[in-house]
Write an enzyme that holds these catalytic residues in place. Structure first.
Site, PDB file in Angstrom:
ATOM      1  N   ALA A  82      -8.511   7.337   1.202  1.00 15.67           N
ATOM      2  CA  ALA A  82      -7.208   7.807   0.975  1.00 15.67           C
ATOM      3  C   ALA A  82      -7.253   8.761   0.023  1.00 15.67           C
ATOM      4  O   ALA A  82      -8.376   9.173  -0.901  1.00 15.67           O
ATOM      5  CB  ALA A  82      -6.481   6.766   0.391  1.00 15.67           C
ATOM      6  N   ASP A  83      -6.329   9.832  -0.312  1.00 12.60           N
ATOM      7  CA  ASP A  83      -6.254  10.672  -1.314  1.00 12.60           C
ATOM      8  C   ASP A  83      -4.533  10.817  -1.468  1.00 12.60           C
ATOM      9  O   ASP A  83      -3.704  10.785  -0.849  1.00 12.60           O
ATOM     10  CB  ASP A  83      -6.593  12.122  -0.631  1.00 12.60           C
ATOM     11  CG  ASP A  83      -6.834  13.204  -1.899  1.00 12.60           C
ATOM     12  OD1 ASP A  83      -7.593  13.035  -2.884  1.00 12.60           O
ATOM     13  OD2 ASP A  83      -5.946  14.136  -2.172  1.00 12.60           O
TER      14      ASP A  83
END
Length: 204
Positions: free
Chosen positions: A79-80
């Site tokens: 994720a970011d």
């Protein structure tokens, strides 16, 4: 497709993401590659494209690490999160001056927090990838210079996109949110659960 077991690999150093996965009962092992993913923004790259690309790069790097180390095949989650205002992507501040500038820009205005989540599952020679990007609107109250300076004197702003975290002292600044509280923290749990279920991870 079915994973080997209910444990996943988490390709993230974020303690907030670990907390959120534990909150929904997901068991995980950290899977971090030795080479850091370049998170530089490309020329003329929009925020949605940027956060999705960086997330996919983190996922691909973790998958290569799993294969090179000959680890058991399990779902991998990456994720970011990025903060956007005036089409400007706000990363993690490098120093106090940059943190001050970021919070001053957010003061009294509404900005967007984008979190992209991707899950990969490799079975044999085939790999399936599922990805989604969640967007929330976050409104800051009008902040005094003294409040901004006091906040930037703490350690909170310096490992977070946009120089703040909703789960810390900056929660005092937030007058309204529209979207996902957990997404603003770094992992939208509703969307994450959907992706993990597609990869065969049963949550409930």
């Amino acid at each position: 497709m079915k994973p080997v077991d209910r444990t996943i690999y988490l390709a993230s150093k974020s303690p907030r993401r670990r907390e959120l996965l534990r909150q929904i009962g997901i068991e995980f092992e950290l899977l971090l590659s030795e080479k850091e993913v370049d998170e530089s923004v490309l020329p003329d790259e929009g925020a949605l494209d940027y956060v999705a690309r960086v997330t996919r790069a983190k996922l691909d790097s973790a998958q290569q690490t799993m294969l090179l180390r000959q680890l058991p095949h399990r779902p991998i989650l990456a994720a970011d999160t990025t903060v956007v205002i005036d089409q400007l992507i706000l990363g993690k501040p490098v120093d106090r001056d940059e943190a001050l500038q970021m919070i001053q820009r957010l003061s009294g205005r509404t900005h967007q927090v984008l979190t992209s989540v991707a899950v990969a599952l490799t079975m044999g020679v085939e790999t399936e990838v599922w990805q989604i990007t969640q967007q929330s609107d976050v409104s800051f109250a009008e902040l005094s210079d003294a409040a901004i300076a006091a906040y930037c004197d703490t350690l909170e702003p310096y490992d977070k996109a946009g120089a703040y975290g909703i789960q810390g002292l900056a929660s005092l600044f937030i007058s309204n949110i529209v979207g996902s509280h957990s997404g603003i923290m770094g992992l939208p749990l509703f969307e994450t659960a959907q992706l993990l279920e597609k990869a065969g991870v049963r949550i409930l």
